[in-house]
Design a protein around this motif. Structure first.
Motif, PDB file in Angstrom:
ATOM      1  N   UNK A   1       0.862  -1.189   0.000  1.00 42.08           N
ATOM      2  CA  UNK A   1       0.000   0.000   0.000  1.00 42.08           C
ATOM      3  C   UNK A   1       0.897   1.238   0.000  1.00 42.08           C
ATOM      4  N   UNK A   2       0.262   2.388   0.030  1.00 42.85           N
ATOM      5  CA  UNK A   2       1.006   3.654   0.117  1.00 42.85           C
ATOM      6  C   UNK A   2       0.090   4.724   0.692  1.00 42.85           C
TER       7      UNK A   2
ATOM      8  N   UNK B   1       6.190  -1.717   1.976  1.00 45.34           N
ATOM      9  CA  UNK B   1       6.547  -2.961   1.307  1.00 45.34           C
ATOM     10  C   UNK B   1       6.614  -4.116   2.295  1.00 45.34           C
ATOM     11  N   UNK B   2       6.289  -5.306   1.774  1.00 44.85           N
ATOM     12  CA  UNK B   2       6.477  -6.542   2.529  1.00 44.85           C
ATOM     13  C   UNK B   2       7.578  -7.344   1.850  1.00 44.85           C
ATOM     14  N   UNK B   3       8.489  -7.894   2.668  1.00 41.48           N
ATOM     15  CA  UNK B   3       9.580  -8.716   2.145  1.00 41.48           C
ATOM     16  C   UNK B   3       9.655 -10.001   2.964  1.00 41.48           C
ATOM     17  N   UNK B   4       9.582 -11.125   2.255  1.00 35.88           N
ATOM     18  CA  UNK B   4       9.553 -12.429   2.914  1.00 35.88           C
ATOM     19  C   UNK B   4      10.744 -13.285   2.508  1.00 35.88           C
TER      20      UNK B   4
ATOM     21  N   UNK C   1      -5.662   3.360  -7.577  1.00 33.20           N
ATOM     22  CA  UNK C   1      -6.298   3.288  -6.271  1.00 33.20           C
ATOM     23  C   UNK C   1      -5.474   2.416  -5.325  1.00 33.20           C
ATOM     24  N   UNK C   2      -5.315   2.888  -4.112  1.00 33.52           N
ATOM     25  CA  UNK C   2      -4.540   2.149  -3.114  1.00 33.52           C
ATOM     26  C   UNK C   2      -5.368   0.974  -2.585  1.00 33.52           C
ATOM     27  N   UNK C   3      -4.787  -0.214  -2.494  1.00 29.62           N
ATOM     28  CA  UNK C   3      -5.505  -1.359  -1.920  1.00 29.62           C
ATOM     29  C   UNK C   3      -5.808  -1.142  -0.439  1.00 29.62           C
TER      30      UNK C   3
ATOM     31  N   UNK D   1      -1.582  -2.091   9.571  1.00 26.05           N
ATOM     32  CA  UNK D   1      -2.222  -0.963  10.256  1.00 26.05           C
ATOM     33  C   UNK D   1      -1.690  -0.816  11.677  1.00 26.05           C
ATOM     34  N   UNK D   2      -1.515  -1.944  12.368  1.00 25.92           N
ATOM     35  CA  UNK D   2      -0.996  -1.895  13.738  1.00 25.92           C
ATOM     36  C   UNK D   2       0.419  -1.320  13.751  1.00 25.92           C
TER      37      UNK D   2
END
Length: 211
Positions: free
Chosen positions: A123-124, A131-134, A171-173, A180-181
């Motif tokens: 998101x932004x 970003x998510x990095x796994x 549009x942002x997801x 959010x936390x």
């Protein structure tokens, strides 16, 4: 010739003493390599890069905690090169800096273990990409570590970068609950640090004066 070699050796010694030369060299290699790879046309698409735990990555037989963050840097360089974000930043004269990161280590990656590092923009907001990095083990498919990264955009905005790339409003997801936390934690931490520095009190005093 001997003096030239001595001077060159001294210069290299100075560089390696004062700078993390291998970091910058690898960064250049990652970006150049990404130029020859297939572009990621979906800006929000996931990109996977392969890695393996080597001797210089370990302490006590498993990957050092700091190495996870270092690998994430290079994975983002590759993603931004392939999905066009670096290109958009150059066109818009924008820069990006890391504003915050958090990482959860679920299982150690051991010496010689192969893994995939999967990176995506989730998101932004008006100031930053998130970003998510796994880190996914190739041995058993387990997510060994997961990191959230807040990538601040300077002198521009994520919306402008995405509009430049997609030629339309994107549009942002929806924000994932765990993200959010984390964002709430960042906001609370910023407010607490500002209060400790006296910035909140000064702002409040100014507002009272204006009234």
């Amino acid at each position: 010739m001997e003096m030239l070699l001595c001077a060159l050796g001294g210069l290299l010694l100075l560089l390696f003493s004062c700078l993390d030369v291998w970091y910058f060299l690898r960064g250049v290699v990652v970006v150049v390599r990404a130029w020859f790879q297939k572009p990621v046309w979906d800006v929000l698409g996931e990109q996977s890069v392969s890695g393996r735990v080597l001797l210089h990555d370990i302490d006590l037989g498993h990957m050092n905690n700091a190495r996870y963050l270092r690998e994430c840097d290079f994975a983002r360089f590759s993603l931004y090169s392939r999905n066009g974000v670096f290109k958009a930043c150059r066109a818009l004269r924008a820069t990006m800096v890391v504003g915050a990161t958090t990482i959860r280590l679920r299982r150690a990656l051991c010496l010689g273990e192969a893994f995939e590092l999967r990176t995506r923009i989730v998101v932004w907001d008006e100031k930053a990409f998130y970003l998510e990095q796994r880190f996914v083990s190739c041995r058993d498919g387990l997510v060994a570590a997961v990191m959230w990264c807040k990538q601040n955009v300077m002198r521009s905005s994520p919306d402008k970068i995405l509009q430049y790339l997609c030629k339309r409003k994107v549009e942002c997801p929806d924000y994932p609950e765990d993200l959010q936390h984390w964002i709430s934690f960042i906001s609370a931490s910023s407010q607490a640090l500002r209060a400790q520095s006296g910035l909140v009190d000064k702002t409040g005093a100014q507002e009272d004066k204006d009234k």
